[in-house]
Design a protein around this motif. Structure first.
Motif, PDB file in Angstrom:
ATOM      1  N   ASP A  22       0.819  -1.209   0.000  1.00  0.00           N
ATOM      2  CA  ASP A  22       0.000   0.000   0.000  1.00  0.00           C
ATOM      3  C   ASP A  22       0.853   1.259   0.000  1.00  0.00           C
ATOM      4  OD1 ASP A  22      -2.244  -1.537   0.012  1.00  0.00           O
ATOM      5  OD2 ASP A  22      -2.621  -1.353   2.162  1.00  0.00           O
ATOM      6  N   SER A  23       2.003   1.203   0.752  1.00  0.00           N
ATOM      7  CA  SER A  23       2.873   2.373   0.777  1.00  0.00           C
ATOM      8  C   SER A  23       3.510   2.614  -0.579  1.00  0.00           C
ATOM      9  CB  SER A  23       3.969   2.195   1.843  1.00  0.00           C
ATOM     10  OG  SER A  23       4.826   1.123   1.491  1.00  0.00           O
ATOM     11  N   GLU A  24       3.765   1.520  -1.320  1.00  0.00           N
ATOM     12  CA  GLU A  24       4.326   1.660  -2.665  1.00  0.00           C
ATOM     13  C   GLU A  24       3.295   2.246  -3.619  1.00  0.00           C
ATOM     14  OE1 GLU A  24       5.562  -2.276  -3.526  1.00  0.00           O
ATOM     15  OE2 GLU A  24       7.436  -2.133  -2.394  1.00  0.00           O
ATOM     16  N   TRP A  25       2.006   1.906  -3.393  1.00  0.00           N
ATOM     17  CA  TRP A  25       0.949   2.445  -4.250  1.00  0.00           C
ATOM     18  C   TRP A  25       0.582   3.868  -3.843  1.00  0.00           C
ATOM     19  CZ3 TRP A  25      -3.331  -1.661  -5.504  1.00  0.00           C
ATOM     20  CH2 TRP A  25      -2.756  -2.663  -6.282  1.00  0.00           C
ATOM     21  N   ALA A  66      -6.025   2.140  -1.078  1.00  0.00           N
ATOM     22  CA  ALA A  66      -6.444   2.170   0.311  1.00  0.00           C
ATOM     23  C   ALA A  66      -6.390   0.765   0.892  1.00  0.00           C
ATOM     24  CB  ALA A  66      -7.867   2.725   0.412  1.00  0.00           C
ATOM     25  N   PRO A  67      -6.039   0.633   2.201  1.00  0.00           N
ATOM     26  CA  PRO A  67      -5.946  -0.700   2.788  1.00  0.00           C
ATOM     27  C   PRO A  67      -7.313  -1.351   2.926  1.00  0.00           C
ATOM     28  CG  PRO A  67      -5.686   0.978   4.478  1.00  0.00           C
ATOM     29  CD  PRO A  67      -5.696   1.694   3.155  1.00  0.00           C
ATOM     30  N   LEU A  68      -7.354  -2.682   2.782  1.00  0.00           N
ATOM     31  CA  LEU A  68      -8.571  -3.440   2.994  1.00  0.00           C
ATOM     32  C   LEU A  68      -8.504  -4.103   4.363  1.00  0.00           C
ATOM     33  CD1 LEU A  68      -8.993  -5.213  -0.463  1.00  0.00           C
ATOM     34  CD2 LEU A  68     -10.239  -3.243   0.401  1.00  0.00           C
ATOM     35  N   SER A 106      -5.905  -5.962  -4.991  1.00  0.00           N
ATOM     36  CA  SER A 106      -5.844  -6.287  -3.570  1.00  0.00           C
ATOM     37  C   SER A 106      -7.219  -6.811  -3.176  1.00  0.00           C
ATOM     38  CB  SER A 106      -5.494  -5.033  -2.750  1.00  0.00           C
ATOM     39  OG  SER A 106      -5.498  -5.321  -1.372  1.00  0.00           O
ATOM     40  N   ALA A 107      -7.273  -7.988  -2.551  1.00  0.00           N
ATOM     41  CA  ALA A 107      -8.576  -8.598  -2.281  1.00  0.00           C
ATOM     42  C   ALA A 107      -8.590  -9.313  -0.941  1.00  0.00           C
ATOM     43  CB  ALA A 107      -8.929  -9.590  -3.393  1.00  0.00           C
ATOM     44  N   GLY A 108      -9.777  -9.436  -0.385  1.00  0.00           N
ATOM     45  CA  GLY A 108      -9.990 -10.197   0.837  1.00  0.00           C
ATOM     46  C   GLY A 108     -11.382 -10.805   0.793  1.00  0.00           C
ATOM     47  N   CYS A 109     -11.624 -11.837   1.588  1.00  0.00           N
ATOM     48  CA  CYS A 109     -12.942 -12.463   1.598  1.00  0.00           C
ATOM     49  C   CYS A 109     -13.337 -12.825   3.019  1.00  0.00           C
ATOM     50  CB  CYS A 109     -12.978 -13.690   0.692  1.00  0.00           C
ATOM     51  SG  CYS A 109     -12.342 -15.201   1.448  1.00  0.00           S
ATOM     52  N   GLN A 110     -14.627 -13.134   3.178  1.00  0.00           N
ATOM     53  CA  GLN A 110     -15.133 -13.502   4.497  1.00  0.00           C
ATOM     54  C   GLN A 110     -16.297 -14.475   4.337  1.00  0.00           C
ATOM     55  OE1 GLN A 110     -16.824 -10.279   6.830  1.00  0.00           O
ATOM     56  NE2 GLN A 110     -16.110 -11.236   8.718  1.00  0.00           N
ATOM     57  N   TYR A 111     -16.265 -15.572   5.086  1.00  0.00           N
ATOM     58  CA  TYR A 111     -17.411 -16.473   5.164  1.00  0.00           C
ATOM     59  C   TYR A 111     -17.218 -17.423   6.333  1.00  0.00           C
ATOM     60  CZ  TYR A 111     -14.525 -19.983   2.604  1.00  0.00           C
ATOM     61  OH  TYR A 111     -13.546 -20.851   2.187  1.00  0.00           O
ATOM     62  N   LYS A 148     -18.188 -13.552   0.772  1.00  0.00           N
ATOM     63  CA  LYS A 148     -18.221 -12.132   0.432  1.00  0.00           C
ATOM     64  C   LYS A 148     -16.796 -11.667   0.136  1.00  0.00           C
ATOM     65  CE  LYS A 148     -22.357 -11.190   3.159  1.00  0.00           C
ATOM     66  NZ  LYS A 148     -22.959 -10.401   4.265  1.00  0.00           N
ATOM     67  N   VAL A 149     -16.578 -11.223  -1.081  1.00  0.00           N
ATOM     68  CA  VAL A 149     -15.249 -10.802  -1.531  1.00  0.00           C
ATOM     69  C   VAL A 149     -15.235  -9.284  -1.714  1.00  0.00           C
ATOM     70  CG1 VAL A 149     -13.489 -11.029  -3.330  1.00  0.00           C
ATOM     71  CG2 VAL A 149     -14.921 -12.996  -2.724  1.00  0.00           C
ATOM     72  N   THR A 150     -14.223  -8.642  -1.185  1.00  0.00           N
ATOM     73  CA  THR A 150     -13.999  -7.218  -1.396  1.00  0.00           C
ATOM     74  C   THR A 150     -12.665  -7.064  -2.119  1.00  0.00           C
ATOM     75  OG1 THR A 150     -15.205  -6.605   0.600  1.00  0.00           O
ATOM     76  CG2 THR A 150     -13.687  -4.970  -0.302  1.00  0.00           C
ATOM     77  N   MET A 151     -12.621  -6.206  -3.123  1.00  0.00           N
ATOM     78  CA  MET A 151     -11.382  -6.060  -3.870  1.00  0.00           C
ATOM     79  C   MET A 151     -11.169  -4.635  -4.335  1.00  0.00           C
ATOM     80  SD  MET A 151     -12.691  -8.128  -7.262  1.00  0.00           S
ATOM     81  CE  MET A 151     -11.179  -7.960  -8.175  1.00  0.00           C
ATOM     82  N   GLU A 152      -9.915  -4.284  -4.520  1.00  0.00           N
ATOM     83  CA  GLU A 152      -9.534  -3.002  -5.084  1.00  0.00           C
ATOM     84  C   GLU A 152      -8.654  -3.262  -6.305  1.00  0.00           C
ATOM     85  OE1 GLU A 152      -9.626  -0.022  -1.214  1.00  0.00           O
ATOM     86  OE2 GLU A 152      -7.707  -0.706  -2.012  1.00  0.00           O
ATOM     87  N   ILE A 153      -8.930  -2.548  -7.372  1.00  0.00           N
ATOM     88  CA  ILE A 153      -8.210  -2.733  -8.630  1.00  0.00           C
ATOM     89  C   ILE A 153      -7.457  -1.447  -8.952  1.00  0.00           C
ATOM     90  CG2 ILE A 153      -8.421  -3.449 -11.037  1.00  0.00           C
ATOM     91  CD1 ILE A 153     -11.325  -4.316 -10.323  1.00  0.00           C
ATOM     92  N   LEU A 154      -6.170  -1.561  -9.202  1.00  0.00           N
ATOM     93  CA  LEU A 154      -5.360  -0.402  -9.560  1.00  0.00           C
ATOM     94  C   LEU A 154      -5.194  -0.351 -11.077  1.00  0.00           C
ATOM     95  CD1 LEU A 154      -3.538   2.004  -8.778  1.00  0.00           C
ATOM     96  CD2 LEU A 154      -1.626   0.387  -8.719  1.00  0.00           C
ATOM     97  N   PHE A 155      -5.655   0.742 -11.676  1.00  0.00           N
ATOM     98  CA  PHE A 155      -5.536   0.962 -13.110  1.00  0.00           C
ATOM     99  C   PHE A 155      -4.500   2.044 -13.398  1.00  0.00           C
ATOM    100  CE2 PHE A 155      -9.864  -0.567 -12.542  1.00  0.00           C
ATOM    101  CZ  PHE A 155     -10.059  -1.418 -13.617  1.00  0.00           C
ATOM    102  N   GLU A 156      -3.764   1.859 -14.498  1.00  0.00           N
ATOM    103  CA  GLU A 156      -2.912   2.910 -15.038  1.00  0.00           C
ATOM    104  C   GLU A 156      -3.419   3.189 -16.451  1.00  0.00           C
ATOM    105  OE1 GLU A 156       1.819   4.072 -15.637  1.00  0.00           O
ATOM    106  OE2 GLU A 156       1.229   2.016 -15.156  1.00  0.00           O
ATOM    107  N   LEU A 157      -3.832   4.423 -16.707  1.00  0.00           N
ATOM    108  CA  LEU A 157      -4.448   4.789 -17.984  1.00  0.00           C
ATOM    109  C   LEU A 157      -3.565   5.780 -18.714  1.00  0.00           C
ATOM    110  CD1 LEU A 157      -6.955   3.126 -17.565  1.00  0.00           C
ATOM    111  CD2 LEU A 157      -6.805   4.614 -15.552  1.00  0.00           C
ATOM    112  N   GLY A 158      -3.469   5.638 -20.031  1.00  0.00           N
ATOM    113  CA  GLY A 158      -2.577   6.484 -20.818  1.00  0.00           C
ATOM    114  C   GLY A 158      -3.286   7.176 -21.978  1.00  0.00           C
ATOM    115  N   LYS A 159      -2.706   8.266 -22.382  1.00  0.00           N
ATOM    116  CA  LYS A 159      -3.203   9.055 -23.514  1.00  0.00           C
ATOM    117  C   LYS A 159      -2.097   9.136 -24.553  1.00  0.00           C
ATOM    118  CE  LYS A 159      -4.828  13.729 -24.622  1.00  0.00           C
ATOM    119  NZ  LYS A 159      -5.000  15.106 -24.084  1.00  0.00           N
ATOM    120  N   GLY A 160      -2.318   8.521 -25.730  1.00  0.00           N
ATOM    121  CA  GLY A 160      -1.315   8.479 -26.778  1.00  0.00           C
ATOM    122  C   GLY A 160      -1.441   9.622 -27.766  1.00  0.00           C
TER     123      GLY A 160
END
Length: 227
Positions: A46-49, A54-56, A100-105, A112-124
């Motif tokens: 998380d510190s690198e991102w 955000a932490p889960l 980054s993902a976590g689950c609970q049952y 129940k799965v919670t996840m965060e997706i990191l995208f990098e988007l570019g403009k050419g």
């Protein structure tokens, strides 16, 4: 941006392999140590991102979580003007950098799965305008087999003046996977993520070709420039 995905396909989900009680008992004895180690690794990631991740919460489960991964053929999005595979012909581009993902049952509760997706988007160089709405999907599958549920999401991105790269984090707030019985393990399922790509984009990814997200130059690989 927070999203949610509810899977209501209980009739499609098989009982699957059980989680042995002995193995569960042994696993619980090491839960705290494992969670501490995972929390330490996650804090480092998380510190690198920085601010884009955000932490889960750390969750305790009755068994393993579903496998969460990016589908290789849909991990990157690259638009080409006139279908010409060259860095100078790139419009908008994107790449899923990580999940980054976590689950609970427990007991007979659904997963129940919670996840965060990191995208990098570019403009050419061939991008038209300063904004782009990317489209991506999240799917739940019976591991290695059929798709049980799939949902598409829009990701609107604005590029500031002189900006050719943007990071964005999407939170999938809750993916709910019913289980046939209380012994159905999360390991029976996969959660896949990918861009909504064209057949040409999928083939480009599959062949291992790639450009930098700002399309300024090619990255070493199998990409051929059309002069």
């Amino acid at each position: 941006m927070r999203r949610s995905l509810m899977l209501l396909a209980a009739g499609l989900i098989f009982a699957g392999s059980t989680v042995p009680e002995l193995a569960l008992a042994q696993r619980r004895g090491n839960d705290e140590q494992r969670q501490q180690e995972e929390a330490s690794k996650k804090r480092k990631r998380d510190s690198e991102w920085s601010d884009v991740q955000a932490p889960l919460p750390q969750l305790r489960n009755a068994g393993p979580c579903p496998y969460v991964k990016v589908l290789y053929d849909a991990a990157r999005y690259v638009e080409f003007k006139d279908n010409r595979e060259a860095s100078a012909a790139v419009g908008y581009s994107g790449e899923i950098q990580g999940i980054s993902a976590g689950c609970q049952y427990k007991d007979a509760e659904p997963i129940k799965v919670t996840m965060e997706i990191l995208f990098e988007l570019g403009k050419g160089p061939q991008a038209e305008g300063s904004s782009k709405t990317y489209r991506y999907w999240v799917a739940v599958t019976q591991r290695g087999e059929s798709v049980l549920a799939k949902e598409y999401f829009n990701l609107p991105i604005n590029f500031a003046a002189g900006q050719d790269r943007v990071y964005a984090t999407e939170t999938i707030n809750q993916i709910t996977i019913p289980r046939a019985t209380m012994t159905t393990s999360g390991a029976n399922f996969e959660v896949l993520v990918g861009f909504d790509v064209t057949p040409q984009m999928a083939a480009f990814n599959r062949e291992g070709k790639r450009f930098r997200l700002n399309a300024g130059s090619t990255v070493a690989g199998n990409t051929n420039e059309n002069k």
